[in-house]
Design a protein around this motif. Structure first.
Motif, PDB file in Angstrom:
ATOM      1  N   LEU A 264       0.840  -1.204   0.000  1.00 50.82           N
ATOM      2  CA  LEU A 264       0.000   0.000   0.000  1.00 50.82           C
ATOM      3  C   LEU A 264       0.874   1.253   0.000  1.00 50.82           C
ATOM      4  CD1 LEU A 264      -2.916   1.257   0.575  1.00 50.82           C
ATOM      5  CD2 LEU A 264      -2.234   1.217   2.965  1.00 50.82           C
ATOM      6  N   VAL A 265       1.865   1.262   0.875  1.00 50.14           N
ATOM      7  CA  VAL A 265       2.710   2.450   1.012  1.00 50.14           C
ATOM      8  C   VAL A 265       3.573   2.640  -0.238  1.00 50.14           C
ATOM      9  CG1 VAL A 265       4.626   3.453   2.297  1.00 50.14           C
ATOM     10  CG2 VAL A 265       2.721   2.407   3.518  1.00 50.14           C
ATOM     11  N   MET A 266       4.138   1.554  -0.721  1.00 49.28           N
ATOM     12  CA  MET A 266       5.042   1.697  -1.856  1.00 49.28           C
ATOM     13  C   MET A 266       4.301   1.943  -3.166  1.00 49.28           C
ATOM     14  SD  MET A 266       7.648   1.648  -0.192  1.00 49.28           S
ATOM     15  CE  MET A 266       8.837   1.933  -1.503  1.00 49.28           C
ATOM     16  N   ASN A 267       3.061   1.475  -3.234  1.00 46.68           N
ATOM     17  CA  ASN A 267       2.299   1.530  -4.469  1.00 46.68           C
ATOM     18  C   ASN A 267       1.371   2.724  -4.542  1.00 46.68           C
ATOM     19  OD1 ASN A 267       2.282  -0.161  -6.648  1.00 46.68           O
ATOM     20  ND2 ASN A 267       1.666  -1.910  -5.420  1.00 46.68           N
ATOM     21  N   LYS A 268       0.430   2.699  -3.596  1.00 47.64           N
ATOM     22  CA  LYS A 268      -0.698   3.620  -3.700  1.00 47.64           C
ATOM     23  C   LYS A 268      -0.421   4.925  -2.970  1.00 47.64           C
ATOM     24  CE  LYS A 268      -3.617   0.740  -5.650  1.00 47.64           C
ATOM     25  NZ  LYS A 268      -4.500   1.030  -6.776  1.00 47.64           N
ATOM     26  N   LEU A 269       0.386   4.874  -1.915  1.00 43.07           N
ATOM     27  CA  LEU A 269       0.529   6.067  -1.084  1.00 43.07           C
ATOM     28  C   LEU A 269       1.915   6.676  -1.185  1.00 43.07           C
ATOM     29  CD1 LEU A 269      -1.328   5.008   2.203  1.00 43.07           C
ATOM     30  CD2 LEU A 269      -2.232   6.227   0.250  1.00 43.07           C
ATOM     31  N   PHE A 270       2.711   6.231  -2.130  1.00 34.73           N
ATOM     32  CA  PHE A 270       4.097   6.682  -2.130  1.00 34.73           C
ATOM     33  C   PHE A 270       4.193   8.210  -2.208  1.00 34.73           C
ATOM     34  CE2 PHE A 270       8.301   7.580  -3.763  1.00 34.73           C
ATOM     35  CZ  PHE A 270       9.066   6.833  -2.895  1.00 34.73           C
TER      36      PHE A 270
ATOM     37  N   GLY B 233       1.112  18.939   4.281  1.00 30.85           N
ATOM     38  CA  GLY B 233       1.511  17.660   4.852  1.00 30.85           C
ATOM     39  C   GLY B 233       0.454  17.068   5.752  1.00 30.85           C
ATOM     40  N   ILE B 234      -0.184  17.908   6.583  1.00 33.78           N
ATOM     41  CA  ILE B 234      -1.188  17.369   7.507  1.00 33.78           C
ATOM     42  C   ILE B 234      -2.425  16.939   6.732  1.00 33.78           C
ATOM     43  CG2 ILE B 234      -2.669  17.871   9.485  1.00 33.78           C
ATOM     44  CD1 ILE B 234       0.201  17.649  10.281  1.00 33.78           C
ATOM     45  N   PHE B 235      -2.755  17.721   5.686  1.00 34.39           N
ATOM     46  CA  PHE B 235      -3.877  17.276   4.860  1.00 34.39           C
ATOM     47  C   PHE B 235      -3.559  15.910   4.253  1.00 34.39           C
ATOM     48  CE2 PHE B 235      -6.529  16.924   1.115  1.00 34.39           C
ATOM     49  CZ  PHE B 235      -7.755  17.289   1.653  1.00 34.39           C
ATOM     50  N   ALA B 236      -2.314  15.744   3.798  1.00 35.91           N
ATOM     51  CA  ALA B 236      -1.913  14.449   3.242  1.00 35.91           C
ATOM     52  C   ALA B 236      -1.976  13.367   4.315  1.00 35.91           C
ATOM     53  CB  ALA B 236      -0.507  14.542   2.660  1.00 35.91           C
ATOM     54  N   THR B 237      -1.624  13.724   5.566  1.00 34.67           N
ATOM     55  CA  THR B 237      -1.719  12.755   6.659  1.00 34.67           C
ATOM     56  C   THR B 237      -3.140  12.233   6.785  1.00 34.67           C
ATOM     57  OG1 THR B 237      -0.078  14.078   7.804  1.00 34.67           O
ATOM     58  CG2 THR B 237      -1.194  12.389   9.087  1.00 34.67           C
ATOM     59  N   ARG B 238      -4.085  13.173   6.788  1.00 34.57           N
ATOM     60  CA  ARG B 238      -5.503  12.768   6.916  1.00 34.57           C
ATOM     61  C   ARG B 238      -5.904  11.901   5.728  1.00 34.57           C
ATOM     62  NH1 ARG B 238      -4.304  14.110  11.524  1.00 34.57           N
ATOM     63  NH2 ARG B 238      -4.697  16.222  12.260  1.00 34.57           N
ATOM     64  N   TRP B 239      -5.475  12.304   4.569  1.00 36.85           N
ATOM     65  CA  TRP B 239      -5.793  11.557   3.352  1.00 36.85           C
ATOM     66  C   TRP B 239      -5.247  10.126   3.462  1.00 36.85           C
ATOM     67  CZ3 TRP B 239      -8.267  12.485  -1.317  1.00 36.85           C
ATOM     68  CH2 TRP B 239      -8.022  11.552  -2.311  1.00 36.85           C
ATOM     69  N   ASN B 240      -3.975  10.042   3.859  1.00 32.13           N
ATOM     70  CA  ASN B 240      -3.339   8.725   3.915  1.00 32.13           C
ATOM     71  C   ASN B 240      -4.012   7.819   4.930  1.00 32.13           C
ATOM     72  OD1 ASN B 240      -1.440   9.366   1.967  1.00 32.13           O
ATOM     73  ND2 ASN B 240      -0.112  10.334   3.480  1.00 32.13           N
ATOM     74  N   ILE B 241      -4.444   8.414   6.034  1.00 35.44           N
ATOM     75  CA  ILE B 241      -5.116   7.563   7.025  1.00 35.44           C
ATOM     76  C   ILE B 241      -6.487   7.146   6.506  1.00 35.44           C
ATOM     77  CG2 ILE B 241      -6.156   7.528   9.321  1.00 35.44           C
ATOM     78  CD1 ILE B 241      -3.801   9.227  10.253  1.00 35.44           C
ATOM     79  N   VAL B 242      -7.296   8.141   6.110  1.00 36.16           N
ATOM     80  CA  VAL B 242      -8.692   7.839   5.783  1.00 36.16           C
ATOM     81  C   VAL B 242      -8.794   7.042   4.475  1.00 36.16           C
ATOM     82  CG1 VAL B 242     -10.943   8.814   5.250  1.00 36.16           C
ATOM     83  CG2 VAL B 242      -9.528   9.836   7.028  1.00 36.16           C
ATOM     84  N   VAL B 243      -8.253   7.580   3.409  1.00 32.77           N
ATOM     85  CA  VAL B 243      -8.374   6.896   2.119  1.00 32.77           C
ATOM     86  C   VAL B 243      -7.435   5.683   2.081  1.00 32.77           C
ATOM     87  CG1 VAL B 243      -8.104   7.114  -0.363  1.00 32.77           C
ATOM     88  CG2 VAL B 243      -9.142   8.968   0.942  1.00 32.77           C
ATOM     89  N   GLY B 244      -6.210   5.882   2.583  1.00 28.43           N
ATOM     90  CA  GLY B 244      -5.256   4.771   2.574  1.00 28.43           C
ATOM     91  C   GLY B 244      -5.798   3.536   3.267  1.00 28.43           C
ATOM     92  N   GLY B 245      -6.522   3.765   4.366  1.00 26.19           N
ATOM     93  CA  GLY B 245      -7.068   2.639   5.117  1.00 26.19           C
ATOM     94  C   GLY B 245      -8.114   1.851   4.357  1.00 26.19           C
TER      95      GLY B 245
END
Lengths: 402, 245, 248
Positions: A281-287, A333-345
């Motif tokens: 997930l991290v290497m592919n979708k959220l890099f 960066g914080i917006f990206a944090t929220r994105w990564n948690i909510v959408v990434g999950g």
């Protein structure tokens, strides 16, 4: 049934990598739910900055005290909106107050929100502004004098005793307010952190990480607003204030970075069943959104920029520039944090066997335009608040300036 | 005691009015149907319970079609529900004349279950529809209510297609199943209850594979030192003895 | 004269087939009033090595429960697991009813085994979905079925996030959460859930944990059982026999 919606789902099917449960093709929490923790985070952070003045008596930060409070209020007023818009049946939202399910973290939203809005934020603002509201009510013309009178609850007492009481009340409220602000955002983190089905979310650290990223984003937002609004008013920036905020911001980012690093290392070291799919997930979708935006641009560059300002004793102009750039990057960066948690999950299957995709729509309720609108609204509210209850036009200034 | 400051009284008044109106409205103005969880649960269960079934269930069919039930009793399809093939039948049960259940006669229907697929459990009767009497509807040879094949399958591959396919590509291709397995007649009717035999000693494979055996092409091992306490098929898969990548 | 012929005659004699309709209604009413949920606790057994992957359960479920036809909404579905030789070789796919194609051959490893896994709501005794619903719209009935009150669900989808099994979806028409109910409306009338009714291979067994003699009792006695994701402590009431440890 909406054929466009079905078409959209069908388009996602070829983008699935590996296996996902068939019901997982639809991403349920999208841009609006990304905005929700972002907005509440700004509330909590701005409030913490304000309480630095009152509880920890950090005198330098006084110039942004009221601005922070109003910022917190503006964002708090809009924070429930994305939640409401996202509901499948928003007209039933009242049920959350009538039949709250006490075992649901989400059901507590109404109560935490009401507590924070009414008992903490509005009270503190009211006590802080009471004196000014009375003065403004006396000096303004109809209809504004009437508005101020209502806002002051027809209070008239301007004796020294009453003013002294205001100050004491503010201190007490702030002391209650800090844990409340922690509660407000820690609770938002708990909504995610308590979902045991989802290893990306399920972590005791998540509420704490949410909290500190909230403090970071809130402080950065007030810094930004102060740096934008003050020149617009034709006033000079208060450099000691800026330096002090920047140093708080610096330490907050360090703590936030440490916590997120701890979370990352802990996951990697424990290396549970989900680790394979999460690394994919991290290497592919959220890099880009995680490694590049959240960590590199949102944390490391601002840290470096603020540290450099300190270490190399930049002159004022350069310091302003470095703070400004840092604050903007931190917001990103914080917006990206929220994105990564909510959408990434939601981008990996709970079968841990595959990844899915999220394609944000532009139009539509869950789309980019609505998201931008929701993001702009708090600033409009803030503009009204600033106009109505100017943080700069204190009673003294007003009296002096005529 | 110090007098309460004026502003506190005002605030308190606002709070009291607000809280009490919220509580009063919730207590008296909001109807119980909106706030009573018990009522919600009960009505939800009632609503769920009141839904009409779409599938009638096999007993409903038996009430009228007892003749079909009798003919099915001993056949391979004895455990199937009528609605597995004939589709949802509650409407037909409610009004037998107005609605008729579907009667699938086309050749595409039976292969949904009976096309050969390696993931299907071994022993489930499967055919390759493109080679198994092509174009003929299944029901010309098989009575779906008692799908006795015209002749009892002498080929094990009728049900064990996956094994047959594998074996056909292996060096055991020319060995008949019966070389290694003896199959009681009952296995054909109740496959899981009556199982075929498996070789029970090492000497069985040794007939071809032990050192000095006559079979020229078979690889040889020394039974005394190779494998010791294991039966041969506990390590070598006899249907594909070359082993696997 | 058997009943079928009698009914045919009756249908001609009595206007508009009132007899069977009424009789059915009376029967249904009797069954409902006599039903005592505290005397039951429903569960399902799934025998992996009987499932033939025909997908008739998926079709019957959609027909019985008004589930949208599109392949993004399922109350029950079937997965195909293919295990390859060598460590960690695993391929999983969802199947489409009636469109079964053999698993893709190739890859460098030989297929060791392949099997189907029917999935549905596990009707957990400790359901995370019920725990998180903010308004109490989803709940466990006394007889152990997790239901969604579609007239109260606000569509927040927290339950969908909380379900570890992907058993829930948002119904695109009502915008409320939806999931398998064990065909509650059938079960209380003494019928089997639609998927169990139509399963041609008896891969699904429906029963009652509170009963002393029923198919589920035998199922539990005769098989080594497994539940999905036991470490999450959801206590599923859908039990699998002969389930491979690879299955998630």
């Amino acid at each position: 049934m909406n054929p466009e919606f079905l078409h959209k789902l069908a388009e996602l099917v070829p983008q699935v990598e590996g296996f996902i449960y068939p019901n997982e093709i639809e991403i349920h929490w999208s841009i609006l739910i990304v905005l929700y923790p972002y907005l509440t985070g700004l509330v909590a952070g701005a409030f913490i900055l304000a309480s630095l003045v009152k509880v920890f008596t950090v005198k330098e930060v006084q110039p942004v005290y009221r601005l922070s409070l109003l910022t917190a209020l503006a964002f708090l007023l809009i924070a429930p909106l994305p939640l409401l818009l996202h509901l499948g049946n928003p007209l039933r939202s009242y049920e959350i107050f009538l039949t709250p399910n006490l075992s649901s973290a989400m059901a507590m939203f109404g109560f935490v929100y009401a507590w924070y809005l009414m008992v903490v934020l509005l009270l503190e603002i009211w006590f802080d502004y009471r004196k000014d509201l009375i003065t403004w009510a006396n000096e303004s013309k109809f209809p504004m004098n009437f508005v101020y009178r209502i806002l002051s609850l027809f209070s008239k007492d301007l004796t020294d005793e009453a003013i002294a009481f205001d100050k004491k009340a503010i201190r007490v409220i702030t002391i209650i307010g800090i844990p409340s602000a922690f509660l407000l955002h820690g609770y938002v983190g708990f909504i995610f952190g308590s979902v045991k089905a989802n290893p990306w979310w399920s972590s005791v650290l998540i509420p704490v990480v949410f909290l500190f990223s909230a403090i970071v984003s809130g402080i950065a937002m007030v810094l930004l607003l102060y740096m934008i609004i003050t020149p617009l008013r034709g006033k000079p920036l208060d450099m000691p204030c800026l330096d002090r905020i920047a140093s708080f911001l610096f330490y907050a980012v360090i703590v936030d970075f440490t916590l997120e690093g701890l979370d990352f290392i802990h996951r990697l070291y424990e290396s549970e069943e989900s680790i394979k799919i999460l690394s994919k997930l991290v290497m592919n979708k959220l890099f880009v959104s995680l490694v590049i935006i959240q960590v590199l641009l949102g944390m490391l560059v601002p840290l470096f920029s603020m540290a450099a300002a300190k270490a190399f004793r930049f002159n004022e102009e350069l310091r302003k520039l470095s703070y400004f750039v840092a604050a903007i990057l931190i917001q990103l960066g914080i917006f990206a944090t929220r994105w990564n948690i909510v959408v990434g999950g939601q981008l990996f299957s709970k079968s841990f066997l595959g990844l899915t995709a999220y394609k944000m729509e532009v139009m539509g309720l869950e789309g980019l335009l609505v998201g931008i609108a929701v993001l702009i609204m708090p600033f409009c509210v803030l503009a009204v608040l600033l106009k109505l209850m100017s943080p700069w036009k204190t009673a003294e200034e007003h009296a002096a300036g005529g | 005691m110090k007098k309460l400051p004026e502003q506190v009284k005002r605030l308190a008044a606002v709070f009291v009015i607000f809280l009490s109106s919220v509580l009063l409205i919730r207590a008296y103005a909001v109807p119980a149907a909106l706030k009573d969880t018990d009522i919600h649960r009960r009505t939800a269960v009632e609503r769920e319970t009141a839904r009409r079934p779409v599938y009638a269930g096999y007993t409903a069919c038996r009430d009228c079609h007892d003749d079909v039930f009798t003919s099915r009793k001993k056949g391979y399809h004895r455990n199937l529900s009528c609605e597995t093939c004939h589709g949802p039948g509650q409407k037909h049960a409610d009004d037998p004349e107005a609605t008729k259940p579907i009667v699938p006669r086309e050749r595409s229907f039976c292969p949904v279950c009976h096309t050969y697929d390696p993931s299907r459990p071994t022993g489930f009767p499967q055919v390759n529809p493109s080679t198994h009497n092509p174009l003929k509807p299944c029901i010309t040879c098989h009575n779906p209510h008692n799908p006795e094949p015209p002749e009892a399958p002498h080929e094990c591959s009728a049900c064990h297609g996956e094994i047959a396919g594998m074996k056909g590509l292996s060096s055991h291709a020319l060995l008949d199943c019966t070389v290694c397995h003896t199959t009681p007649e009952g296995h054909k009717l109740t496959p899981r209850a009556v199982m075929p035999s498996k070789p029970e000693d090492r000497e069985f494979c040794g007939r071809c594979h032990r050192k000095g055996a006559e079979e020229k092409d078979a690889p040889k091992v020394d039974l005394a030192t190779h494998g010791e306490k294991y039966l041969c098929w506990q390590c070598h898969y006899p249907h594909l003895p070359e082993g696997m990548k | 004269m058997n009943r079928r012929k009698f009914l045919k005659a009756a249908a001609l004699a009595v206007p508009a087939a009132a007899v069977p309709g009424l009789a059915q209604k009376a029967l249904a009413a009797a069954a409902v009033t006599a039903y005592d949920p505290t005397k039951h606790l429903y569960g399902m057994g799934i025998e992996i090595n009987k499932c033939i992957g025909c997908g008739r359960c998926m079709e019957a479920c959609k027909a019985e429960n008004n589930v949208p036809k599109e392949p993004f909404f399922f109350r029950t579905w079937v997965e195909r697991y293919t295990l390859k030789n060598g460590h960690g070789g695993l391929a999983v796919e969802g199947i489409k009813p009636g469109e079964l194609k053999p698993p893709a051959a190739g890859g460098e490893h030989h297929t060791l085994k392949s099997f189907f896994v029917p999935k549905l709501c596990n009707q957990c005794q400790r359901p995370p979905c019920v725990q998180v619903c903010p308004v109490g719209a989803t709940f466990s009935t006394e007889d152990g079925v997790v239901l969604v009150d579609s007239e109260r669900c606000i569509g927040c989808r927290y339950c969908i996030q909380a379900c570890p099994y992907g058993a829930r979806y948002l119904h695109p028409v009502t915008s409320t959460a939806d999931k398998c109910t064990f065909c509650y409306h059938r079960v209380v009338k003494g019928l089997l859930p639609a998927c169990v009714e139509v399963c041609p291979a008896q891969a699904r067994v429906f029963g009652d944990f509170k009963s002393k003699a029923d198919p589920l009792v035998r199922f539990r006695r005769m098989h080594m059982l497994h539940i999905l994701k036991p470490h999450l402590n959801t206590e599923p009431k859908v039990l699998y026999a002969d389930l491979d440890g690879e299955v998630r």
